[in-house]
Design an enzyme around this catalytic site. Structure first.
Site, PDB file in Angstrom:
ATOM      1  N   ASP A  69       0.877  -1.165   0.000  1.00 52.85           N
ATOM      2  CA  ASP A  69       0.000   0.000   0.000  1.00 52.85           C
ATOM      3  C   ASP A  69       0.922   1.225   0.000  1.00 52.85           C
ATOM      4  O   ASP A  69       2.127   1.098   0.239  1.00 52.85           O
ATOM      5  CB  ASP A  69      -0.884  -0.048   1.255  1.00 52.85           C
ATOM      6  CG  ASP A  69      -1.634   1.246   1.498  1.00 52.85           C
ATOM      7  OD1 ASP A  69      -2.379   1.676   0.597  1.00 52.85           O
ATOM      8  OD2 ASP A  69      -1.454   1.844   2.580  1.00 52.85           O
ATOM      9  N   ASP A  71      -0.116   5.064   1.130  1.00 59.13           N
ATOM     10  CA  ASP A  71      -0.316   6.061   2.183  1.00 59.13           C
ATOM     11  C   ASP A  71      -0.268   5.441   3.572  1.00 59.13           C
ATOM     12  O   ASP A  71      -1.030   4.514   3.882  1.00 59.13           O
ATOM     13  CB  ASP A  71      -1.642   6.791   1.960  1.00 59.13           C
ATOM     14  CG  ASP A  71      -1.681   7.484   0.604  1.00 59.13           C
ATOM     15  OD1 ASP A  71      -0.743   8.246   0.314  1.00 59.13           O
ATOM     16  OD2 ASP A  71      -2.630   7.243  -0.165  1.00 59.13           O
ATOM     17  N   GLY A 138      -5.442   2.828  -2.719  1.00 60.75           N
ATOM     18  CA  GLY A 138      -6.868   3.118  -2.805  1.00 60.75           C
ATOM     19  C   GLY A 138      -7.152   4.493  -3.372  1.00 60.75           C
ATOM     20  O   GLY A 138      -8.314   4.904  -3.457  1.00 60.75           O
ATOM     21  N   LYS A 177      -8.653  -3.836  -3.815  1.00 60.07           N
ATOM     22  CA  LYS A 177      -7.275  -4.312  -3.982  1.00 60.07           C
ATOM     23  C   LYS A 177      -7.196  -5.809  -4.271  1.00 60.07           C
ATOM     24  O   LYS A 177      -6.196  -6.289  -4.805  1.00 60.07           O
ATOM     25  CB  LYS A 177      -6.448  -3.966  -2.745  1.00 60.07           C
ATOM     26  CG  LYS A 177      -6.313  -2.456  -2.522  1.00 60.07           C
ATOM     27  CD  LYS A 177      -5.465  -2.118  -1.310  1.00 60.07           C
ATOM     28  CE  LYS A 177      -5.376  -0.609  -1.145  1.00 60.07           C
ATOM     29  NZ  LYS A 177      -4.548  -0.217   0.014  1.00 60.07           N
TER      30      LYS A 177
END
Length: 237
Positions: A69, A71, A138, A177
């Protein structure tokens, strides 16, 4: 008689003062509550791991695809999100639905993001192994993006290991995801959020939690280890 009365009064006063002093000493202070050895030794029952232990667990395994991921996992990107909120919706989180914000965030505002040290260690380890590195976020997709270059530059990822960022977006009642983890045949996925860990679990692969920094703008903080997953120590920075 008067002297006796005065003497008794003095004794009573002394007793009262002494009792008050003892009360002040023995009463717990709300300002300085103190602690004890039992409290100091208390630890959350979480499956903690180090980067070295993760590397050791991969000994003898061939190169694989791994995912991260972005962030709060590899970048402390709260500065850009904070600016977006102040610029587009100071009183709400509506800025997250505003294409203008994502155009800014995906095309330059990550220059204000701080690379996390734990991400440096993990990415260096996977590069040494010859693994293929993916980033699945995302964030909403935009026509152009500089995030891929920013990540490659910040973490010194060779072109042979680096893949363009996958912008999975955010859809209600759907973990966006999952399909990407499956499509790219990733074997490990690192993330800070519950969705990251459940995406890995839904794909039957290894999901490893990275701690979200306490001063992240993304609140509330998730309960790391709540799914029994591995959690990397000292990974909040």
């Amino acid at each position: 008689m008067k002297k006796i009365t005065l003497a008794l009064s003095a004794v009573c006063l002394l007793f009262t003062l002494n009792h008050s002093a003892n009360a002040l000493v023995s009463s717990p202070s709300t300002l300085n509550p103190g602690t004890n050895v039992a409290k100091l030794a208390e630890q959350a029952p979480v499956h903690w791991v180090s980067v070295a232990q993760i590397e050791n667990s991969l000994t003898g395994r061939p190169p694989m695809a791994v995912g991260f991921d972005i962030d709060d996992t590899v970048l402390f990107s709260s500065p850009g999100f904070w600016r977006g909120k102040k610029t587009y919706s100071p009183d709400s989180d509506d800025y997250l639905k505003n294409p203008a914000f994502w155009e800014k965030m995906n095309n330059g505002w990550d220059e204000f993001s701080i690379p996390k040290e734990v991400a440096r260690q993990l990415i260096d380890m996977h590069v040494r192994r010859g693994d293929s590195i993916y980033f699945v976020t995302g964030r909403s997709q935009t026509k152009t993006e500089t995030v891929s270059k920013t990540l490659a530059d910040n973490f010194h990822i060779p072109a042979a290991n680096m893949n363009p960022v996958i912008f999975a977006g955010d859809k209600p009642e759907q973990n966006t995801k999952v399909q990407w983890l499956q499509e790219k045949n990733m074997r490990i996925f690192y993330g800070d959020s519950d969705n990251d860990i459940t995406a890995a679990r839904d794909c039957g692969i290894r999901g490893i939690r990275i701690l979200r920094a306490a001063n992240s703008t993304y609140k509330p903080l998730p309960q790391a280890g709540a799914f029994g997953e591995e959690v990397i120590v000292n990974s909040e920075y």
